[in-house]
Design a protein around this motif. Structure first.
Motif, PDB file in Angstrom:
ATOM      1  N   TRP A 108       0.301  -1.853   3.347  1.00  0.00           N
ATOM      2  CA  TRP A 108      -0.494  -1.107   4.331  1.00  0.00           C
ATOM      3  C   TRP A 108      -1.443  -0.156   3.609  1.00  0.00           C
ATOM      4  O   TRP A 108      -2.626  -0.053   3.959  1.00  0.00           O
ATOM      5  CB  TRP A 108       0.414  -0.287   5.239  1.00  0.00           C
ATOM      6  N   ALA A 109      -0.907   0.533   2.611  1.00  0.00           N
ATOM      7  CA  ALA A 109      -1.725   1.498   1.876  1.00  0.00           C
ATOM      8  C   ALA A 109      -2.886   0.799   1.169  1.00  0.00           C
ATOM      9  O   ALA A 109      -4.019   1.289   1.177  1.00  0.00           O
ATOM     10  CB  ALA A 109      -0.861   2.251   0.865  1.00  0.00           C
ATOM     11  N   ARG A 110      -2.618  -0.345   0.564  1.00  0.00           N
ATOM     12  CA  ARG A 110      -3.686  -1.065  -0.131  1.00  0.00           C
ATOM     13  C   ARG A 110      -4.795  -1.459   0.841  1.00  0.00           C
ATOM     14  O   ARG A 110      -5.986  -1.384   0.499  1.00  0.00           O
ATOM     15  CB  ARG A 110      -3.111  -2.318  -0.808  1.00  0.00           C
ATOM     16  N   GLN A 111      -4.434  -1.886   2.043  1.00  0.00           N
ATOM     17  CA  GLN A 111      -5.448  -2.215   3.047  1.00  0.00           C
ATOM     18  C   GLN A 111      -6.261  -0.981   3.424  1.00  0.00           C
ATOM     19  O   GLN A 111      -7.482  -1.056   3.588  1.00  0.00           O
ATOM     20  CB  GLN A 111      -4.792  -2.815   4.287  1.00  0.00           C
ATOM     21  N   GLU A 112      -5.579   0.143   3.564  1.00  0.00           N
ATOM     22  CA  GLU A 112      -6.282   1.383   3.901  1.00  0.00           C
ATOM     23  C   GLU A 112      -7.221   1.805   2.777  1.00  0.00           C
ATOM     24  O   GLU A 112      -8.356   2.230   3.013  1.00  0.00           O
ATOM     25  CB  GLU A 112      -5.271   2.502   4.182  1.00  0.00           C
TER      26      GLU A 112
ATOM     27  N   ASP B  81       5.895   4.668  -5.635  1.00  0.00           N
ATOM     28  CA  ASP B  81       7.329   4.387  -5.524  1.00  0.00           C
ATOM     29  C   ASP B  81       7.817   4.612  -4.095  1.00  0.00           C
ATOM     30  O   ASP B  81       8.606   3.807  -3.562  1.00  0.00           O
ATOM     31  CB  ASP B  81       8.111   5.273  -6.493  1.00  0.00           C
ATOM     32  N   GLN B  82       7.361   5.674  -3.467  1.00  0.00           N
ATOM     33  CA  GLN B  82       7.810   5.967  -2.107  1.00  0.00           C
ATOM     34  C   GLN B  82       7.235   4.964  -1.102  1.00  0.00           C
ATOM     35  O   GLN B  82       7.917   4.545  -0.164  1.00  0.00           O
ATOM     36  CB  GLN B  82       7.419   7.397  -1.721  1.00  0.00           C
ATOM     37  N   LEU B  83       5.972   4.588  -1.276  1.00  0.00           N
ATOM     38  CA  LEU B  83       5.371   3.586  -0.400  1.00  0.00           C
ATOM     39  C   LEU B  83       6.093   2.246  -0.537  1.00  0.00           C
ATOM     40  O   LEU B  83       6.323   1.547   0.458  1.00  0.00           O
ATOM     41  CB  LEU B  83       3.888   3.417  -0.730  1.00  0.00           C
ATOM     42  N   THR B  84       6.444   1.891  -1.757  1.00  0.00           N
ATOM     43  CA  THR B  84       7.163   0.636  -1.992  1.00  0.00           C
ATOM     44  C   THR B  84       8.521   0.669  -1.315  1.00  0.00           C
ATOM     45  O   THR B  84       8.923  -0.282  -0.627  1.00  0.00           O
ATOM     46  CB  THR B  84       7.329   0.403  -3.510  1.00  0.00           C
ATOM     47  N   GLU B  85       9.236   1.768  -1.476  1.00  0.00           N
ATOM     48  CA  GLU B  85      10.562   1.900  -0.871  1.00  0.00           C
ATOM     49  C   GLU B  85      10.479   1.840   0.654  1.00  0.00           C
ATOM     50  O   GLU B  85      11.362   1.290   1.316  1.00  0.00           O
ATOM     51  CB  GLU B  85      11.203   3.219  -1.313  1.00  0.00           C
ATOM     52  N   ALA B  86       9.401   2.406   1.215  1.00  0.00           N
ATOM     53  CA  ALA B  86       9.238   2.427   2.674  1.00  0.00           C
ATOM     54  C   ALA B  86       8.641   1.128   3.215  1.00  0.00           C
ATOM     55  O   ALA B  86       8.490   0.986   4.434  1.00  0.00           O
ATOM     56  CB  ALA B  86       8.348   3.601   3.070  1.00  0.00           C
ATOM     57  N   GLY B  87       8.298   0.194   2.340  1.00  0.00           N
ATOM     58  CA  GLY B  87       7.686  -1.054   2.790  1.00  0.00           C
ATOM     59  C   GLY B  87       6.261  -0.876   3.271  1.00  0.00           C
ATOM     60  O   GLY B  87       5.762  -1.675   4.079  1.00  0.00           O
TER      61      GLY B  87
END
Length: 424
Positions: free
Chosen positions: A208-212, A198-204
């Motif tokens: 990026w996280a999925r690529q990492e 939820d926080q990653l989504t809110e921060a856009g």
């Protein structure tokens, strides 16, 4: 998880002082109690069936015997999935864990600090189809501390006790308090993942996280080149002959540790290697009188340590190691100004730009771009100075080094400007 109100207490100051209520963070508890260790084929088959019938992502963790064993094998694997509960699996009891891998299917794994556990899980045949790394997610969200206990306390509001973090997990049988500690590591990973998503989504930052995570999933530990150079205190050694003794002693200790499956420092510590390399004792008496040479490992294998010193003494001058090992990368940044002033200017400007970009996007600079990728690109940039062609070449160079597309997109223009401005 235990009811929070049952675990919350308040501390109140004396009546005569300014009173300030301090509320303790409740302790995390196992919601369904401690399950038995899975160590038979029948128990494993039963749990695998439950996992296959479960739903959602799979929380997974592994315990190694770091500090006790030479190998990095898993001595306990903890799993949790909705509908299946927690499974505590003893991998030493099985030839392989293929039934568990089959039960996982294509479900996403949730790990904390995935690169620590993926190698030992892979050794027993467990490999994720996809994963979510809660530590890495915390870094991308720029949390100042990303240990599991800290994130759980910050985001879920419960405290994890860590009193068994350094125990010998190769012990059998494993005591119940250790098992409870291990089970707690997966108890709230699913809940923690959802909060971070939820926080990653809110921060856009979710893409990026999925690529990492995809990058981490392919992680393979690289063998350390000249690992002996990491001997603690080696800077105290003077002379190439003594440096050679550090190398031969370290290699003798490493070979013996691997053979006996004990951590090298339990045979003799680094400080003993450094002391012996400096003193170069010639017999057992002198060796045992050297600082750090005490205990069973020092005495029992004295002949091995003396032979290693003799080997160093016998090396021809042209085979003695140098102070600094050869590297395929750029020199240390402090040497750039003398070796290549233009490259030093490039690096200085690029670092400033990366720091600014990191602040704009609320990221640690090292997660925005791997420092090694930055240094290599600034030390040996593409030859062209035509702006468009240079930008394309920088993109290609960063991609070849392993930078992810989101990192390249954010940083390549800044690195291109640093290259062009430094040449002016």
């Amino acid at each position: 998880m235990a009811d929070q109100d049952d675990n919350r207490t308040a501390e109140v100051g004396s009546p005569d002082a300014d009173q300030e209520e301090t509320v303790e963070v409740p302790l995390l508890r196992l919601a369904d109690g401690l399950p038995p260790v899975i160590e038979t084929d029948e128990a494993l088959a039963s749990y695998c069936a439950a996992v296959a019938a479960g739903s959602g992502p799979i929380a997974i963790d592994a315990e190694r015997a770091s500090g006790y064993r030479y190998s990095s094998r898993a001595y306990l694997i903890q799993v949790k999935r909705t509908g299946a509960g927690i499974g505590l699996i003893d991998p030493i009891a099985f030839d392989d864990l293929r039934p568990l891998q089959e039960a996982f299917g294509d479900a996403e794994w949730i790990l904390h600090a995935a690169t620590q556990d993926l190698p030992c899980l892979g050794e027993v045949g467990l490999r994720p189809a996809s994963l979510f790394d809660t530590e890495l997610a915390g870094r991308l969200l720029n949390y100042p501390r990303v240990g599991l206990a800290t994130l759980v306390e910050t985001l879920i509001g419960v405290q994890m006790l860590k009193e068994h973090s350094a125990v010998d997990w190769s012990t059998r049988p494993l005591p119940d308090p250790w098992l409870e500690y291990a089970a707690l590591d997966v108890e709230v990973l699913v809940e923690l993942r959802q909060i971070l998503v939820d926080q990653l989504t809110e921060a856009g930052k979710l893409d990026w996280a999925r690529q990492e995570f995809d990058h981490v999933r392919a992680f393979e530990p690289s063998p350390r080149k000249d690992a002996w150079r990491r001997t603690s205190g080696m800077h105290k050694v003077r002379g190439r002959r003594s440096l050679a003794a550090v190398k031969t002693l370290w290699e003798a200790r490493d070979e013996l540790a691997a053979e006996r499956d004990v951590t090298p420092g339990r045979l003799i510590p680094d400080s003993a290697i450094v002391a012996a390399a400096s003193a170069l004792p010639k017999d057992r008496g002198a060796l045992m009188g050297t600082q750090g040479f005490h205990g069973r490992g020092a005495s029992r294998y004295a002949k091995i340590w003396l032979r290693a010193i003799e080997d160093a003494q016998a090396l021809p001058e042209d085979q003695l190691p140098t102070r600094n090992g050869r590297s395929d990368g750029p020199p240390v940044p402090r040497a750039w100004a003398d070796k290549d002033p233009v490259a030093a200017r490039r690096l200085e400007q690029a670092r400033a730009s990366i720091a600014e970009l990191a602040e704009q996007h609320d990221l640690p600079p090292e997660n925005l771009l791997t420092p090694d990728h930055l240094r290599r690109t600034m030390w040996t940039p593409p030859a062209t100075r035509e702006p468009v062609a240079l930008l394309e070449a920088v993109i290609d160079q960063l991609s070849a080094l392993g930078s992810r597309s989101w990192q390249v997109g954010l940083t390549a223009p800044a690195l291109t400007r640093a290259i062009l401005d430094a040449d002016d």
